[in-house]
Design an enzyme around this catalytic site. Sequence first.
Site, PDB file in Angstrom:
ATOM      1  N   ALA A  73       0.879  -1.005   0.024  1.00 61.47           N
ATOM      2  CA  ALA A  73       0.045  -0.019  -0.125  1.00 61.47           C
ATOM      3  C   ALA A  73       0.929   1.237  -0.214  1.00 61.47           C
ATOM      4  O   ALA A  73       1.999   1.181   0.429  1.00 61.47           O
ATOM      5  CB  ALA A  73      -0.867   0.142   1.222  1.00 61.47           C
TER       6      ALA A  73
ATOM      7  N   GLY B  39       0.886  -5.146   1.068  1.00 60.28           N
ATOM      8  CA  GLY B  39      -0.323  -5.078   0.033  1.00 60.28           C
ATOM      9  C   GLY B  39      -0.092  -5.970  -1.261  1.00 60.28           C
ATOM     10  O   GLY B  39      -1.005  -6.393  -1.861  1.00 60.28           O
TER      11      GLY B  39
ATOM     12  N   GLU C 161      -0.516  -9.158  -0.528  1.00 63.24           N
ATOM     13  CA  GLU C 161      -1.765  -9.446  -0.334  1.00 63.24           C
ATOM     14  C   GLU C 161      -2.543  -9.429  -1.462  1.00 63.24           C
ATOM     15  O   GLU C 161      -3.462 -10.279  -1.691  1.00 63.24           O
ATOM     16  CB  GLU C 161      -2.415  -8.637   0.723  1.00 63.24           C
ATOM     17  CG  GLU C 161      -1.749  -8.494   2.054  1.00 63.24           C
ATOM     18  CD  GLU C 161      -2.104  -7.387   2.932  1.00 63.24           C
ATOM     19  OE1 GLU C 161      -1.868  -6.266   2.793  1.00 63.24           O
ATOM     20  OE2 GLU C 161      -2.667  -7.716   3.959  1.00 63.24           O
TER      21      GLU C 161
ATOM     22  N   GLU D 249       4.842  -4.986   7.408  1.00 60.69           N
ATOM     23  CA  GLU D 249       3.781  -3.852   7.851  1.00 60.69           C
ATOM     24  C   GLU D 249       4.298  -3.689   9.543  1.00 60.69           C
ATOM     25  O   GLU D 249       4.264  -2.332  10.003  1.00 60.69           O
ATOM     26  CB  GLU D 249       2.505  -4.154   8.026  1.00 60.69           C
ATOM     27  CG  GLU D 249       1.959  -4.259   6.666  1.00 60.69           C
ATOM     28  CD  GLU D 249       1.912  -5.278   5.834  1.00 60.69           C
ATOM     29  OE1 GLU D 249       2.812  -6.320   6.191  1.00 60.69           O
ATOM     30  OE2 GLU D 249       0.841  -5.512   4.752  1.00 60.69           O
TER      31      GLU D 249
HETATM   32  N1  CAA Z   1       4.524   3.176  -0.563  1.00 57.99           N
HETATM   33  C1  CAA Z   1       5.063   4.318  -1.107  1.00 57.99           C
HETATM   34  N2  CAA Z   1       6.152   4.765  -1.741  1.00 57.99           N
HETATM   35  C2  CAA Z   1       7.104   3.608  -1.995  1.00 57.99           C
HETATM   36  C3  CAA Z   1       6.646   2.237  -1.358  1.00 57.99           C
HETATM   37  C4  CAA Z   1       5.298   2.201  -0.694  1.00 57.99           C
HETATM   38  N3  CAA Z   1       5.064   1.038  -0.332  1.00 57.99           N
HETATM   39  N4  CAA Z   1       7.799   1.412  -1.604  1.00 57.99           N
HETATM   40  C5  CAA Z   1       8.651   2.188  -2.422  1.00 57.99           C
HETATM   41  N5  CAA Z   1       8.307   3.256  -2.486  1.00 57.99           N
HETATM   42  C6  CAA Z   1       9.070   4.378  -2.934  1.00 57.99           C
HETATM   43  C7  CAA Z   1      10.035   4.893  -2.265  1.00 57.99           C
HETATM   44  O1  CAA Z   1       9.536   5.750  -1.193  1.00 57.99           O
HETATM   45  C8  CAA Z   1      10.944   5.360  -3.368  1.00 57.99           C
HETATM   46  O2  CAA Z   1      10.409   6.679  -3.626  1.00 57.99           O
HETATM   47  P1  CAA Z   1      11.492   8.193  -3.720  1.00 57.99           P
HETATM   48  O3  CAA Z   1      12.397   7.925  -4.612  1.00 57.99           O
HETATM   49  O4  CAA Z   1      10.184   9.137  -3.853  1.00 57.99           O
HETATM   50  O5  CAA Z   1      11.958   8.182  -2.231  1.00 57.99           O
HETATM   51  C9  CAA Z   1      10.729   4.765  -4.275  1.00 57.99           C
HETATM   52  O6  CAA Z   1       9.520   3.991  -4.116  1.00 57.99           O
HETATM   53  C10 CAA Z   1      11.943   3.610  -4.659  1.00 57.99           C
HETATM   54  O7  CAA Z   1      12.101   2.932  -3.456  1.00 57.99           O
HETATM   55  P2  CAA Z   1      13.354   2.489  -2.489  1.00 57.99           P
HETATM   56  O8  CAA Z   1      14.248   3.906  -2.756  1.00 57.99           O
HETATM   57  O9  CAA Z   1      12.930   2.359  -1.104  1.00 57.99           O
HETATM   58  O10 CAA Z   1      13.776   1.467  -3.446  1.00 57.99           O
HETATM   59  P3  CAA Z   1      14.896   0.561  -2.805  1.00 57.99           P
HETATM   60  O11 CAA Z   1      15.170  -0.349  -3.948  1.00 57.99           O
HETATM   61  O12 CAA Z   1      15.944   0.921  -1.874  1.00 57.99           O
HETATM   62  O13 CAA Z   1      13.906  -0.599  -1.631  1.00 57.99           O
HETATM   63  C11 CAA Z   1      11.969  -1.679  -1.131  1.00 57.99           C
HETATM   64  C12 CAA Z   1      12.890  -1.326  -2.211  1.00 57.99           C
HETATM   65  C13 CAA Z   1      12.851  -2.739  -0.057  1.00 57.99           C
HETATM   66  C14 CAA Z   1      10.749  -2.431  -1.586  1.00 57.99           C
HETATM   67  C15 CAA Z   1      11.625  -0.404  -0.212  1.00 57.99           C
HETATM   68  O14 CAA Z   1      11.257   0.417  -1.113  1.00 57.99           O
HETATM   69  C16 CAA Z   1      10.435  -0.887   0.820  1.00 57.99           C
HETATM   70  O15 CAA Z   1      11.021  -1.293   1.990  1.00 57.99           O
HETATM   71  N6  CAA Z   1       9.301  -0.424   0.682  1.00 57.99           N
HETATM   72  C17 CAA Z   1       8.097  -0.555   1.516  1.00 57.99           C
HETATM   73  C18 CAA Z   1       7.766  -1.856   1.458  1.00 57.99           C
HETATM   74  C19 CAA Z   1       6.660  -2.056   2.766  1.00 57.99           C
HETATM   75  O16 CAA Z   1       6.840  -1.471   3.985  1.00 57.99           O
HETATM   76  N7  CAA Z   1       5.465  -2.409   2.135  1.00 57.99           N
HETATM   77  C20 CAA Z   1       4.066  -2.282   3.136  1.00 57.99           C
HETATM   78  C21 CAA Z   1       3.496  -1.229   2.877  1.00 57.99           C
HETATM   79  S1  CAA Z   1       2.176  -1.150   4.406  1.00 57.99           S
HETATM   80  C22 CAA Z   1       0.923  -2.219   3.348  1.00 57.99           C
HETATM   81  O17 CAA Z   1       0.926  -2.624   2.367  1.00 57.99           O
HETATM   82  C23 CAA Z   1      -0.286  -2.380   4.391  1.00 57.99           C
HETATM   83  C24 CAA Z   1      -1.310  -3.290   4.166  1.00 57.99           C
HETATM   84  O18 CAA Z   1      -1.220  -4.358   4.475  1.00 57.99           O
HETATM   85  C25 CAA Z   1      -2.297  -2.940   2.837  1.00 57.99           C
END
Ligand code: CAA
Length: 283
Positions: A91, A134, A137, A157
């Site tokens: 998400a 998400g 999911e 999460e």
């Molecule tokens: N939401 C919004 N933006 C996201 C994102 C997310 N879930 N995941 C990545 N991005 C964005 C980053 O903010 C970044 O944007 P900027 O360049 O503007 O800063 C861009 O995508 C690239 O991401 P990274 O620089 O972090 O890329 P990376 O290769 O270093 O890392 C990753 C990749 C490990 C996937 C890392 O981005 C990450 O950990 N993302 C979050 C994953 C996460 O926590 N997901 C769960 C979300 S909560 C949820 O989903 C709730 C639910 O159950 C519905």
Amino acid sequence: MAALYRVLSRTMPVAVRGSGLRAFSYQHIIVAKKGGQQNVGLIQLNRPKALNALCNDLMTEVNQALDSFERDAQIGAIVITGSEKAFAAGADIKEMQNRTFQDCYGGNFLAHWNVICSVKKPVIAAVNGYALGGGCELAMMCDIIYAGEKAQFGQPEILLGTIPGAGGTQRLTRAVGKSLAMEMVLTGDRISAQEAKEAGLVSKVFPVEKLVEEAVACGEKIANHSKLVVSMAKEAVNGSFELTLAEGTRLEKRLFHCTFATDDRKEGMTAFVEKRKANFTDH
Ligand code: CAA
């Protein structure tokens, strides 16, 4: 569901209502028909700068595309994929950052993600790269998951101070069992495509560049069967997640009986007896 479709059709431009998917213009997804007979619908999540983070607008577009494929008599299966780097990184955290309990609860936040669970046609997730939160999911809401060999699945999460909110704790546990699901949800650790295959989360693993064509090929195989009977088979299998064994086998029996009301059941068995290929008409 019906109410949502009413909302969607109200918000669609009049000229495109009921006229097929090409009339839509999407910002965050790419939509196409694939396969030799153009009978597999492909939805590609396309928000590369955010690793396909599932913002509200993206999920609304996915729902519109699913609705349009569901209504399209030519389409017999749907594939959802992302990019080679990310199926979806979850998400949209930036969209969620300042949300309050009041607006999440009051607005039933993420309720519209469930539309995919009501689609009657089979949906295949083709997962390359990250399927996190998400994203994992969303893949688990699909009927079949194929993975590219570099895919990573996780429910991180907990690292954000929250828990999965789109079925992760329930569907992951049913797919891989309590111990691994608990470990993934409580630590936030990811598993590889191969581990996901061994745990039963995905059915097949392919080289990265072959994944989507293999998913489309699976979709074509399904789409060449009776679409009516395929939907009954899907309904019966999905019953196993909701019902007791007695209820589930009763549902199965009734649906099995229902196939005898179709032309396609008659054609399938007649073709077998006459040693020819069945010509299904979806009736
Ligand atoms: N939401 C919004 N933006 C996201 C994102 C997310 N879930 N995941 C990545 N991005 C964005 C980053 O903010 C970044 O944007 P900027 O360049 O503007 O800063 C861009 O995508 C690239 O991401 P990274 O620089 O972090 O890329 P990376 O290769 O270093 O890392 C990753 C990749 C490990 C996937 C890392 O981005 C990450 O950990 N993302 C979050 C994953 C996460 O926590 N997901 C769960 C979300 S909560 C949820 O989903 C709730 C639910 O159950 C519905």
